[in-house]
Design a protein around this motif. Structure first.
Motif, PDB file in Angstrom:
ATOM      1  N   VAL A   1      -2.484   6.333  -2.430  1.00 16.96           N
ATOM      2  CA  VAL A   1      -2.333   7.425  -1.460  1.00 16.96           C
ATOM      3  C   VAL A   1      -3.251   7.155  -0.255  1.00 16.96           C
ATOM      4  O   VAL A   1      -2.862   7.355   0.903  1.00 16.96           O
ATOM      5  N   ALA A   2      -4.453   6.668  -0.530  1.00 17.50           N
ATOM      6  CA  ALA A   2      -5.391   6.352   0.563  1.00 17.50           C
ATOM      7  C   ALA A   2      -4.796   5.282   1.479  1.00 17.50           C
ATOM      8  O   ALA A   2      -4.818   5.402   2.712  1.00 17.50           O
ATOM      9  N   ARG A   3      -4.240   4.253   0.873  1.00 19.25           N
ATOM     10  CA  ARG A   3      -3.654   3.148   1.657  1.00 19.25           C
ATOM     11  C   ARG A   3      -2.531   3.665   2.563  1.00 19.25           C
ATOM     12  O   ARG A   3      -2.503   3.377   3.762  1.00 19.25           O
ATOM     13  N   VAL A   4      -1.624   4.449   1.987  1.00 19.57           N
ATOM     14  CA  VAL A   4      -0.492   4.936   2.787  1.00 19.57           C
ATOM     15  C   VAL A   4      -0.982   5.941   3.838  1.00 19.57           C
ATOM     16  O   VAL A   4      -0.512   5.939   4.981  1.00 19.57           O
ATOM     17  N   GLY A   5      -1.945   6.782   3.452  1.00 21.55           N
ATOM     18  CA  GLY A   5      -2.480   7.785   4.387  1.00 21.55           C
ATOM     19  C   GLY A   5      -3.069   7.137   5.631  1.00 21.55           C
ATOM     20  O   GLY A   5      -2.884   7.610   6.754  1.00 21.55           O
ATOM     21  N   LYS A   6      -3.751   6.019   5.424  1.00 23.63           N
ATOM     22  CA  LYS A   6      -4.319   5.303   6.577  1.00 23.63           C
ATOM     23  C   LYS A   6      -3.199   4.781   7.473  1.00 23.63           C
ATOM     24  O   LYS A   6      -3.322   4.773   8.692  1.00 23.63           O
TER      25      LYS A   6
ATOM     26  N   ASN B   1       2.323   3.259  -6.852  1.00 25.83           N
ATOM     27  CA  ASN B   1       2.865   3.226  -5.489  1.00 25.83           C
ATOM     28  C   ASN B   1       4.028   4.208  -5.350  1.00 25.83           C
ATOM     29  O   ASN B   1       4.175   4.877  -4.324  1.00 25.83           O
ATOM     30  N   ALA B   2       4.842   4.301  -6.420  1.00 33.28           N
ATOM     31  CA  ALA B   2       5.976   5.240  -6.391  1.00 33.28           C
ATOM     32  C   ALA B   2       5.467   6.674  -6.178  1.00 33.28           C
ATOM     33  O   ALA B   2       6.006   7.416  -5.355  1.00 33.28           O
ATOM     34  N   VAL B   3       4.421   7.033  -6.894  1.00 32.99           N
ATOM     35  CA  VAL B   3       3.877   8.396  -6.774  1.00 32.99           C
ATOM     36  C   VAL B   3       3.291   8.590  -5.366  1.00 32.99           C
ATOM     37  O   VAL B   3       3.524   9.612  -4.720  1.00 32.99           O
ATOM     38  N   ALA B   4       2.564   7.574  -4.909  1.00 29.01           N
ATOM     39  CA  ALA B   4       1.932   7.691  -3.589  1.00 29.01           C
ATOM     40  C   ALA B   4       2.984   7.869  -2.493  1.00 29.01           C
ATOM     41  O   ALA B   4       2.818   8.692  -1.580  1.00 29.01           O
ATOM     42  N   GLU B   5       4.075   7.134  -2.581  1.00 31.09           N
ATOM     43  CA  GLU B   5       5.124   7.288  -1.552  1.00 31.09           C
ATOM     44  C   GLU B   5       5.714   8.691  -1.611  1.00 31.09           C
ATOM     45  O   GLU B   5       6.017   9.295  -0.576  1.00 31.09           O
ATOM     46  N   LEU B   6       5.867   9.225  -2.829  1.00 35.67           N
ATOM     47  CA  LEU B   6       6.416  10.587  -2.945  1.00 35.67           C
ATOM     48  C   LEU B   6       5.484  11.612  -2.305  1.00 35.67           C
ATOM     49  O   LEU B   6       5.935  12.577  -1.683  1.00 35.67           O
TER      50      LEU B   6
ATOM     51  N   ASN C   1      -5.734   4.984  -9.883  1.00 41.66           N
ATOM     52  CA  ASN C   1      -4.613   4.127  -9.462  1.00 41.66           C
ATOM     53  C   ASN C   1      -3.751   4.784  -8.398  1.00 41.66           C
ATOM     54  O   ASN C   1      -3.410   4.168  -7.386  1.00 41.66           O
ATOM     55  N   VAL C   2      -3.380   6.047  -8.628  1.00 44.13           N
ATOM     56  CA  VAL C   2      -2.519   6.721  -7.653  1.00 44.13           C
ATOM     57  C   VAL C   2      -3.322   7.064  -6.394  1.00 44.13           C
ATOM     58  O   VAL C   2      -2.883   6.796  -5.265  1.00 44.13           O
ATOM     59  N   GLY C   3      -4.505   7.613  -6.584  1.00 45.26           N
ATOM     60  CA  GLY C   3      -5.338   8.016  -5.440  1.00 45.26           C
ATOM     61  C   GLY C   3      -5.562   6.874  -4.454  1.00 45.26           C
ATOM     62  O   GLY C   3      -5.509   7.053  -3.246  1.00 45.26           O
ATOM     63  N   ARG C   4      -5.788   5.678  -4.967  1.00 41.87           N
ATOM     64  CA  ARG C   4      -6.044   4.516  -4.091  1.00 41.87           C
ATOM     65  C   ARG C   4      -4.808   4.159  -3.259  1.00 41.87           C
ATOM     66  O   ARG C   4      -4.912   3.781  -2.093  1.00 41.87           O
TER      67      ARG C   4
END
Ligand code: NAD
Length: 305
Positions: free
Chosen positions: A147-152, A104-109, A142-145
């Motif tokens: 990123v998908a959640r936040v992107g939506k 989640n940390a990576v996805a938020e970044l 793990n990260v890609g999923r």
């Protein structure tokens, strides 16, 4: 059992308390070696322990030789190239990582970097919005999923390709599955890289791949620098003055990329996993994995099978 946390760069106090709680509740003893400056200190500390939790600390053959009772070493984090896996196997030591704890940390970044990029690095000129744009996720792990959640959440149209994850799993997450990495680049306004560095992926993101992006396309890398073909990408960015490249892993050719002013940004230091939550999650996951190993022989996260 004795569980040693050996960290040159210590965990936050809250993480250590969480680890202590997990370890002691399972009936084990927690030992701490923090901010050590000499390898000799580590060699001394590991002598009598059955389990070891580390961060970026190096566990090589010499450490494993000294750790006569060691049964398991867990790297609190995703990458584990600081553990000599062959030596661990030769010493009959299970080596594990704690995947997913910093995702989640990576996805938020990714989105912090992305907003910065589409708003022209906050230079005062009008930028664009993310809503309605097509986001391509290369590798649905793990990260890609995340990123998908936040992107939506941003209202983006999300696409993904993963060489090993079935299209059905991607579609189930409300994401469009495409058939190849090339299709992802051809389809999307932004492509975010989440592939590991493997013989197949090393140097695979370069002139031809990224050149398929539409006008104004953005490439974001929070994965590994080895996946980028730097000379190819530099050549492309020289020819395509509409493209932006944003990265959390400073390329070897940082100075050359920096010439593309207003189209290139690298975090000064890898920042993806640098959150209090990610550090705490990884430490606690390491302690839980050690407890499961001693309780049931669980080696689900073993990386030296
Ligand atoms: P993961 O193992 O959960 O997911 C990786 C995914 O890549 C898997 O789904 C796998 O099927 C897929 N894959 C493997 N080879 C592929 C290929 N050739 N083409 C397409 N897909 C392929 O890993 P993760 O935790 O999501 O991490 C992803 C990347 O992010 C890794 O490179 C990791 O090193 C990096 N990472 C960076 C930071 C940071 O601080 N910037 C933090 C954590 C992870």
């Amino acid at each position: 059992m004795k569980v040693l946390v050996a960290t040159e760069k210590p965990f936050a106090a809250a993480a250590v308390e969480g680890i202590r709680k997990e370890v002691e509740n399972a009936g084990h003893e927690l030992l701490l070696l923090e901010k050590y400056t000499e390898k000799a200190q580590l060699l001394e500390a590991v002598k009598d322990v059955e389990a070891l939790i580390i961060r970026s600390d190096k566990v090589d053959a010499e450490v494993l030789d000294a750790a006569k009772k060691l049964q398991i070493v867990v790297r609190a984090g995703a990458g584990y190239d600081n553990i000599d896996l062959e030596a661990a196997t030769a010493h009959h030591v299970v080596a594990e990582n704690t995947p997913g704890q910093n995702s989640n940390a990576v996805a938020e970044l990714v989105f912090g970097l992305l907003v910065y990029a589409v708003r022209n690095f906050y230079n005062g000129k009008a930028g664009t919005e993310l809503m309605g744009k097509k986001l391509g996720i290369l590798a649905f792990g793990n990260v890609g999923r995340n990123v998908a959640r936040v992107g939506k959440g941003f209202g983006m149209e999300v696409y993904a390709y993963d060489a090993f994850c079935p299209a059905g799993v991607i579609e189930q997450a409300g994401v469009h599955a495409v058939k190849s990495g090339d299709e992802l680049f051809r389809t999307c306004d932004v492509v975010s890289l989440h592939i590991p560095a493997t013989p197949e992926t090393r140097g695979s993101i370069g002139y031809d791949t990224v050149g398929q992006l539409k006008k104004g396309g953005i490439l974001i890398n929070t994965a590994r620098k080895e996946v980028i073909d730097e000379p190819g990408l530099i050549k492309l960015m020289g020819e395509r003055t509409d493209l932006k490249f944003i990265t959390d892993i400073k390329p070897d050719a940082d100075a050359e990329f920096a010439k593309f002013e207003g189209r290139y940004f690298s975090t000064p230091k890898k920042m993806g996993a640098q959150t209090a939550e990610a550090n705490t999650n990884a430490g606690i996951a390491a302690a839980r994995q050690i407890n499961a190993f001693f309780k049931d022989g669980c080696t689900k996260f073993q990386v030296n099978k």
